[in-house]
Design a protein around this motif. Structure first.
Motif, PDB file in Angstrom:
ATOM      1  N   PRO A 107      91.529  17.747 -21.114  1.00 20.51           N
ATOM      2  CA  PRO A 107      91.637  16.875 -20.279  1.00 20.51           C
ATOM      3  C   PRO A 107      91.966  18.098 -18.758  1.00 20.51           C
ATOM      4  N   ILE A 108      92.347  17.163 -17.556  1.00 16.76           N
ATOM      5  CA  ILE A 108      92.773  18.328 -16.849  1.00 16.76           C
ATOM      6  C   ILE A 108      94.382  17.829 -16.049  1.00 16.76           C
ATOM      7  N   ARG A 109      95.101  18.235 -15.485  1.00 20.44           N
ATOM      8  CA  ARG A 109      96.492  17.519 -15.044  1.00 20.44           C
ATOM      9  C   ARG A 109      95.745  16.905 -13.944  1.00 20.44           C
ATOM     10  N   PHE A 110      96.493  15.741 -13.226  1.00 22.27           N
ATOM     11  CA  PHE A 110      95.994  15.020 -12.157  1.00 22.27           C
ATOM     12  C   PHE A 110      97.073  14.557 -11.343  1.00 22.27           C
ATOM     13  N   GLY A 111      97.856  14.176 -10.875  1.00 20.97           N
ATOM     14  CA  GLY A 111      98.708  13.620 -10.478  1.00 20.97           C
ATOM     15  C   GLY A 111      99.068  12.762  -9.357  1.00 20.97           C
ATOM     16  N   ASN A 112      98.946  11.814  -8.671  1.00 18.21           N
ATOM     17  CA  ASN A 112      99.293  11.187  -7.534  1.00 18.21           C
ATOM     18  C   ASN A 112      99.374  12.289  -6.641  1.00 18.21           C
ATOM     19  N   GLY A 113      98.374  12.190  -5.740  1.00 18.22           N
ATOM     20  CA  GLY A 113      98.573  12.995  -4.282  1.00 18.22           C
ATOM     21  C   GLY A 113      98.205  14.278  -4.192  1.00 18.22           C
ATOM     22  N   SER A 114      96.949  14.882  -6.144  1.00 15.02           N
ATOM     23  CA  SER A 114      96.228  15.833  -6.265  1.00 15.02           C
ATOM     24  C   SER A 114      95.025  15.972  -5.341  1.00 15.02           C
ATOM     25  N   SER A 115      94.775  17.001  -4.910  1.00 14.73           N
ATOM     26  CA  SER A 115      92.992  16.638  -4.400  1.00 14.73           C
ATOM     27  C   SER A 115      92.791  17.734  -5.610  1.00 14.73           C
ATOM     28  N   PHE A 116      91.303  17.621  -5.354  1.00 13.39           N
ATOM     29  CA  PHE A 116      90.264  18.278  -6.290  1.00 13.39           C
ATOM     30  C   PHE A 116      88.482  18.726  -5.695  1.00 13.39           C
ATOM     31  N   ALA A 117      88.015  19.587  -5.893  1.00  8.99           N
ATOM     32  CA  ALA A 117      86.800  19.856  -5.334  1.00  8.99           C
ATOM     33  C   ALA A 117      85.783  20.308  -6.273  1.00  8.99           C
ATOM     34  N   VAL A 118      84.864  19.654  -6.429  1.00  8.36           N
ATOM     35  CA  VAL A 118      83.609  20.200  -8.452  1.00  8.36           C
ATOM     36  C   VAL A 118      82.547  20.434  -7.173  1.00  8.36           C
ATOM     37  N   SER A 119      81.926  21.421  -7.764  1.00 10.24           N
ATOM     38  CA  SER A 119      80.400  21.326  -7.271  1.00 10.24           C
ATOM     39  C   SER A 119      79.250  22.233  -8.690  1.00 10.24           C
ATOM     40  N   TYR A 120      78.941  21.374  -8.580  1.00  5.51           N
ATOM     41  CA  TYR A 120      77.429  21.517  -9.785  1.00  5.51           C
ATOM     42  C   TYR A 120      76.022  21.945  -8.864  1.00  5.51           C
ATOM     43  N   LEU A 121      75.042  22.425 -10.279  1.00  4.16           N
ATOM     44  CA  LEU A 121      73.867  22.335  -9.645  1.00  4.16           C
ATOM     45  C   LEU A 121      73.039  21.492 -10.787  1.00  4.16           C
ATOM     46  N   PHE A 122      72.031  20.737 -10.549  1.00  3.96           N
ATOM     47  CA  PHE A 122      71.212  19.997 -11.352  1.00  3.96           C
ATOM     48  C   PHE A 122      69.834  20.272 -10.796  1.00  3.96           C
ATOM     49  N   ALA A 123      69.515  19.314 -12.157  1.00  8.79           N
ATOM     50  CA  ALA A 123      68.061  19.602 -11.782  1.00  8.79           C
ATOM     51  C   ALA A 123      66.859  18.229 -12.941  1.00  8.79           C
ATOM     52  N   ILE A 124      66.170  17.587 -11.815  1.00  7.50           N
ATOM     53  CA  ILE A 124      65.779  16.161 -12.615  1.00  7.50           C
ATOM     54  C   ILE A 124      64.712  16.050 -12.759  1.00  7.50           C
ATOM     55  N   TYR A 125      63.865  16.185 -13.876  1.00 10.67           N
ATOM     56  CA  TYR A 125      62.792  16.129 -14.256  1.00 10.67           C
ATOM     57  C   TYR A 125      61.817  14.594 -14.967  1.00 10.67           C
ATOM     58  N   CYS A 126      60.858  14.102 -14.356  1.00 10.55           N
ATOM     59  CA  CYS A 126      60.337  12.534 -14.500  1.00 10.55           C
ATOM     60  C   CYS A 126      58.632  13.150 -14.669  1.00 10.55           C
ATOM     61  N   ALA A 127      58.928  12.357 -16.360  1.00  8.75           N
ATOM     62  CA  ALA A 127      56.920  12.962 -16.721  1.00  8.75           C
ATOM     63  C   ALA A 127      56.410  12.083 -15.179  1.00  8.75           C
ATOM     64  N   ASP A 128      56.291  11.323 -14.683  1.00  7.06           N
ATOM     65  CA  ASP A 128      56.239  10.604 -13.939  1.00  7.06           C
ATOM     66  C   ASP A 128      56.393   9.832 -12.578  1.00  7.06           C
ATOM     67  N   SER A 129      55.985  10.164 -11.547  1.00  5.76           N
ATOM     68  CA  SER A 129      57.026  10.625 -10.776  1.00  5.76           C
ATOM     69  C   SER A 129      56.656   8.791  -9.927  1.00  5.76           C
ATOM     70  N   ASN A 130      56.533   8.216 -10.088  1.00  6.30           N
ATOM     71  CA  ASN A 130      56.145   6.649  -9.932  1.00  6.30           C
ATOM     72  C   ASN A 130      57.279   6.018 -10.304  1.00  6.30           C
ATOM     73  N   LEU A 131      57.220   6.123 -11.976  1.00  6.99           N
ATOM     74  CA  LEU A 131      57.790   5.181 -12.344  1.00  6.99           C
ATOM     75  C   LEU A 131      59.236   5.942 -13.608  1.00  6.99           C
ATOM     76  N   CYS A 132      60.032   6.212 -12.480  1.00  7.34           N
ATOM     77  CA  CYS A 132      61.469   7.470 -12.794  1.00  7.34           C
ATOM     78  C   CYS A 132      62.147   7.036 -13.728  1.00  7.34           C
ATOM     79  N   GLY A 133      63.421   7.431 -14.441  1.00 11.19           N
ATOM     80  CA  GLY A 133      64.457   7.392 -15.806  1.00 11.19           C
ATOM     81  C   GLY A 133      64.715   7.148 -14.697  1.00 11.19           C
TER      82      GLY A 133
END
Ligand SMILES: Nc1ncnc2c1ncn2[C@@H]1O[C@H](COP(=O)(O)OP(=O)(O)O)[C@@H](O)[C@H]1O
Ligand SMILES: *[C@@H]1O[C@H](CO)[C@@H](O)[C@H](O)[C@H]1NC(C)=O
Ligand SMILES: *[C@@H]1O[C@H](CO)[C@@H](O)[C@H](O)[C@H]1NC(C)=O
Ligand SMILES: *[C@@H]1O[C@H](CO)[C@@H](O)[C@H](O)[C@H]1NC(C)=O
Ligand SMILES: *[C@@H]1O[C@H](CO)[C@@H](O)[C@H](O)[C@H]1NC(C)=O
Ligand SMILES: *[C@@H]1O[C@H](CO)[C@@H](O)[C@H](O)[C@H]1NC(C)=O
Length: 649
Positions: A72-98
């Protein structure tokens, strides 16, 4: 042997230690450019693949996956955070995506009491929006869900303690000149997300962009919310959650970084793991050698193929018109449906209804199980309105409705594609005793409550009133968990045009039709309540609304039992006395009240729900003052009530 083992383990120890100290350089920042060796806390089906991809769900149905930073990460009243992430989502059927995935900041990393499908592994079906959930999430949602007021099937949302987003937007980003560029989340393209929270101004900004692009200067979404009121613990957990439903998708995270009170460290894009190829395995070397030979064979086969193709065109021919393009995603190709049902083989036949046959199928690409209803039609008239209605009905989503996925149109027939219900229709359980086991009382009561909740949704919770018009056990389907799900809803317009063997000129089925329909011919929510009442009696008594041999009316018979002082004699004898007396009496009384011939005496579905949930006691009925005009019901004619009967009500 043992000394080499020792050496190996001390080496491992060193590696782990090294890794830990790397993370400890500040408890307030970390960066993963790929997850090889990362000691993430995983649960559900989440895994880290050998090449370092974080795979949140694995391509099977109805699953959840969670992955959290190990500490866990320390986070108090008044703390700020910045997050970035890279993702990809694959759908077998573009009409019916999960369903989608989300980035998650939470007071706990125990999400065991959550559900997959539209709940995204964040909540369950009882605790949406509860302050006790204590999470903040950024959802990347690839499925349109009305229950949580989603804007579309490709959006980014800021969620706090629940899935009704505080702010959401279609996926995309703003160019510097202010123009909006759409992005498709489930395109299997790598994209980057930035989530920033400023502890002073309490502002949350979320941005999205394709990989290789810098963070857009204008955020996609923002909101102001004091996260210190949500995340009240000193320590917070950060991670990801994802789910699949009746449709599958695979959600991957390639890299991730976080900074507390400082910018998120840069992720080294050159080190990111590669995504697996879409679909199948790599081609074998043998094939390369065989390729020239195959080419020769191909030329030979070409002639035959052309002939086959022409035949095929005819076989899969379907009707498409310009106005249908707007309904694109809901349109299935006939070819897919043909293959899904193995050419509509009789082996795949699930049942025959009033309007056509229903076939089981499995969509070729996504392996989604479907039920395809074939309805013959010839009139072109009103087709556009009807298809618009099918598409709008497809937007109705509720756990007690059989979801309509879409349609396909051919020259003389219409195919409706529904979610497949593995346990078939309820009537088989009530009457075909050789085929199915008797349902217990608890199961029956759950089905009654479920159908009431589905019908309430149709009547009052969707943007317009949808009437079902044909509630009966054969239209109630049972899913894997024996939940009752209403099928065949809202398609009255089509049924008005066509007539089938089991229907009258008025839409519906004799025995379930409210008497006033014969006079006014106009269905209302209260005529649905009438059918619902019949349905409740039928499920409780295990008898048809009109006994086929004696022509005795079920409501009349139940009332008779009650007037004799033995209401519970009406309960299905197949239960062998094993039922909850209070619930069964409530069901019988509610059934009588709902199927009362006088419209004004029937409760609304909202009241029915309150009675069933025990939030309110049903009106105190006096059996001796109730009366049901049997003959008018049976002949489905205008009902006439004597004045003193009206006065006594
Ligand atoms: N979505 C579904 N999943 C599984 N079975 C279904 C589904 N829809 C219909 N069936 C089966 O097909 C039969 C006929 O369906 P339907 O045409 O809706 O009946 P009806 O016209 O009598 O209401 C049902 O009794 C049920 O057994
Ligand atoms: C996904 O995980 C579940 C549960 O561990 C397993 O039953 C299923 O076979 C897996 N599916 C695939 C496609 O690997
Ligand atoms: C997680 O929470 C559930 C109840 O929500 C509890 O039963 C379970 O023991 C918890 N698990 C852990 C590891 O704390
Ligand atoms: C983005 O997508 C939305 C919804 O699909 C559409 O209405 C809009 O026109 C698209 N905008 C652009 C710039 O393509
Ligand atoms: C949602 O985000 C947009 C884009 O940042 C912003 O203009 C809008 O005011 C936000 N709406 C709410 C309700 O916070
Ligand atoms: C956070 O701090 C502010 C001022 O510093 C205070 O008004 C607020 O009540 C605090 N909130 C919590 C949840 O501690």
């Amino acid at each position: 042997m043992s000394s080499s083992m020792k050496r190996l383990s001390s080496l491992l120890f060193f590696v782990v230690l090294n890794h830990l100290s790397e993370l400890a350089t500040g408890q307030d920042e970390f960066v993963y450019s790929g997850f090889t060796g990362a000691d993430l806390t995983l649960d559900g089906v989440a895994t880290v693949t050998p090449n370092g991809l974080l795979e949140l769900t694995n391509g099977s149905f109805r699953l959840r996956g969670h992955a959290f930073h190990p500490t866990p990460i320390r986070f108090g009243n008044g703390s700020s955070f910045a997050v970035s992430y890279l993702f990809a989502i694959y759908c077998a059927d573009s009409n019916l995506c999960g369903h989608g995935m989300s980035f998650l900041v939470a007071a706990s990393n125990n999400f065991s009491d959550t559900m997959p499908t539209q709940y995204l592994g964040l909540i369950n079906d009882r605790n949406n929006g509860y302050a006790t959930n204590r999470f903040f999430a950024v959802e990347l949602d690839t499925n349109w869900n009305d229950e949580f007021r989603d804007i579309d099937n490709n959006h980014v949302g800021i969620d706090i303690n629940g899935l009704v987003s505080v702010n959401s937007s279609s996926a995309g980003y703003y160019h510097d000149d202010g123009n909006f560029q759409n992005l498709t989340l489930a395109s299997y393209q790598v994209m980057q997300v930035w989530v920033e929270y400023d502890g002073d101004s309490k502002k949350i900004d979320v941005s999205l962009a394709p990989i290789h692009m810098a963070k857009p200067s204008t955020p996609l979404l923002s909101t102001t919310y004091n996260l210190a009121t949500v995340l009240t613990e000193d320590m917070i957990y950060v991670g990801f959650s994802a789910s699949t439903g009746s449709f599958i998708s695979r959600q991957y995270v390639l890299g991730w970084s976080l900074g507390i009170n400082r910018p998120a460290p840069a992720i080294d894009i050159t080190k990111l793991p590669k995504l697996p190829r879409e679909g199948s395995k790599p081609r074998s070397k043998v094939l390369k050698i065989l390729l020239p030979i195959l080419t020769a064979a191909f030329v030979l086969v070409l002639g035959t193929t052309i002939i086959l193709l022409v035949r095929r065109r005819l076989r899969y021919a379907e009707l498409r018109e310009d106005w249908e393009t707007e309904f694109g995603p809901h349109r299935f190709s006939y070819k897919d449906l043909f293959h899904a049902t193995r050419g509509f083989k009789s082996k795949n036949l699930l049942g025959v209804g009033g309007f056509g046959k229903v076939y089981k199928g499995v969509l070729p690409k996504s392996r989604v199980e479907i039920a395809v209803k074939r309805i013959s039609h010839d009139s072109k008239q009103g087709m556009k309105e009807f298809i618009a209605e099918v598409v709008s009905i497809g937007h109705l989503q509720h756990r007690n409705l059989v979801q309509l996925h879409g349609y396909c149109r051919r020259k003389t027939e219409l195919l409706l594609v529904y979610e497949y219900m593995s346990n078939g229709s309820l009537d088989k359980y009530l009457y075909d005793q050789d085929e199915k086991p008797t349902l217990t009382w608890a199961q029956r009561y759950k089905i009654i409550k479920g159908i009431a909740s589905g019908l309430l949704y149709l009547h009052e919770e969707w943007e317009k009133v949808v009437l079902h018009r044909d509630i009966k056990p054969s239209n109630v389907l049972l899913d894997d968990e024996l939940n009752g799900r209403l099928g065949d809803f809202g398609l009255a317009r089509l049924y008005d045009h066509e007539t089938g063997p089991q229907t009258t000129h008025v839409v519906g089925t004799i025995g379930y039709l409210a008497p006033e329909l014969a006079r006014t011919n106009k269905a209302t929510p209260l005529s649905d309540v009438f059918s619902f009442g019949m349905f409740v009696l039928e499920v409780t008594c295990g008898r048809k609304p009109i006994d086929p041999t004696s022509q005795l009316m079920l409501a009349q018979w139940v009332l008779h039992n009650w007037q004799q002082g033995f209401l519970t004699d009406a309960v299905d004898t197949k239960l062998q006395g094993d039922y909850n007396v209070d619930e069964a009496c409530l069901a019988l009384k509610l059934g009588l009240l709902s199927s009362h011939p006088l419209v004004n005496l029937r409760p609304s579905m909202r009241q029915v729900m309150q009675y069933l949930n025990g939030d309110m006691a049903p009106p105190d009925l006096n059996p001796t003052h109730m009366s049901f005009n049997i003959i008018s019901l049976m002949q489905n004619k205008v009902s006439i009530y004597s004045d003193n009967e009206l006065a006594s009500q």
